[in-house]
Design a protein around this motif. Structure first.
Motif, PDB file in Angstrom:
ATOM      1  N   ILE A 157      30.923  42.104  43.476  1.00 50.09           N
ATOM      2  CA  ILE A 157      31.585  41.548  44.386  1.00 50.09           C
ATOM      3  C   ILE A 157      32.901  41.496  43.710  1.00 50.09           C
ATOM      4  N   GLU A 206      39.304  41.149  47.209  1.00 51.46           N
ATOM      5  CA  GLU A 206      40.330  42.261  47.615  1.00 51.46           C
ATOM      6  C   GLU A 206      41.664  41.276  47.920  1.00 51.46           C
ATOM      7  N   ARG A 244      43.115  41.269  51.594  1.00 46.78           N
ATOM      8  CA  ARG A 244      42.720  40.557  52.635  1.00 46.78           C
ATOM      9  C   ARG A 244      42.398  39.319  52.196  1.00 46.78           C
ATOM     10  N   ARG A 286      39.890  38.103  50.334  1.00 48.65           N
ATOM     11  CA  ARG A 286      38.519  37.831  50.541  1.00 48.65           C
ATOM     12  C   ARG A 286      37.676  38.659  49.361  1.00 48.65           C
ATOM     13  N   LYS A 287      36.318  38.041  49.322  1.00 47.25           N
ATOM     14  CA  LYS A 287      35.383  38.641  48.505  1.00 47.25           C
ATOM     15  C   LYS A 287      34.923  39.686  49.513  1.00 47.25           C
ATOM     16  N   ILE A 288      34.750  41.039  48.683  1.00 44.65           N
ATOM     17  CA  ILE A 288      33.846  41.932  49.449  1.00 44.65           C
ATOM     18  C   ILE A 288      32.765  42.525  48.483  1.00 44.65           C
ATOM     19  N   TRP A 289      31.791  43.093  48.995  1.00 40.85           N
ATOM     20  CA  TRP A 289      30.705  43.804  48.463  1.00 40.85           C
ATOM     21  C   TRP A 289      31.208  45.386  48.122  1.00 40.85           C
ATOM     22  N   PHE A 290      31.260  45.463  46.863  1.00 40.61           N
ATOM     23  CA  PHE A 290      31.968  46.893  46.454  1.00 40.61           C
ATOM     24  C   PHE A 290      31.313  47.547  45.238  1.00 40.61           C
ATOM     25  N   LEU A 306      37.781  49.511  51.750  1.00 42.69           N
ATOM     26  CA  LEU A 306      37.753  48.162  51.190  1.00 42.69           C
ATOM     27  C   LEU A 306      37.368  47.152  52.268  1.00 42.69           C
ATOM     28  N   ALA A 307      37.300  47.582  53.428  1.00 39.17           N
ATOM     29  CA  ALA A 307      36.818  46.750  54.617  1.00 39.17           C
ATOM     30  C   ALA A 307      35.220  46.932  55.008  1.00 39.17           C
ATOM     31  N   VAL A 308      34.816  48.093  54.677  1.00 38.37           N
ATOM     32  CA  VAL A 308      33.510  48.195  55.272  1.00 38.37           C
ATOM     33  C   VAL A 308      32.544  49.161  54.280  1.00 38.37           C
TER      34      VAL A 308
END
Length: 134
Positions: free
Chosen positions: A41, A44, A47, A49-53, A114-116
């Protein structure tokens, strides 16, 4: 291609990889990509916020061949293997949360990495990619 241009492209590639925290290693006539350890994770900043990356699930479940051993490809930071049932639990969640986009002739899709998290389902060839944007 001139030697100068080839050297420039190689240097640019190595510099770009370094910015992405990826190490490249030459192996005869191919380049080996080495990543990790990397967090699952990221925060980002745009945004806030935390993202799965990452692609650990796909490295474990979809890239097994003569060069890729899923058990060795997906490990904890100390190098010990991540238990398979945890990876498959993640795969199940990703599958449950996925949305299929119904394509029609003339459609264009832009994806913000970075969004999806994006992927593709199996398909019957031929597959045509008319443009790929970075």
């Amino acid at each position: 291609m001139t030697n100068f241009l080839m050297c420039f492209m190689l240097q640019w590639t190595f510099n770009r990889a370094a910015k992405l925290e990826v190490r490249l290693e030459w192996m005869e006539n191919v380049v080996k990509t080495i990543m990790g350890p990397i967090p699952a994770i990221k925060f980002e900043k745009t945004r806030q916020r935390k993202i799965w990356f990452n692609s650990m699930v796909f490295a474990y479940a979809g890239w097994e061949d003569a060069r890729n051993n899923p058990v060795k490809a997906v490990t904890f930071g100390d190098g010990s293997p991540l238990p398979g049932h945890i990876v498959y639990d993640c795969l199940k969640i990703l599958d449950e949360e996925s949305v299929a986009i119904p394509w029609q002739q003339g459609d264009i899709l832009l994806v913000d990495n970075l969004a999806v998290l994006h992927s593709r389902r199996p398909f019957n060839p031929p597959r045509r990619i008319l443009a790929s944007l970075c």
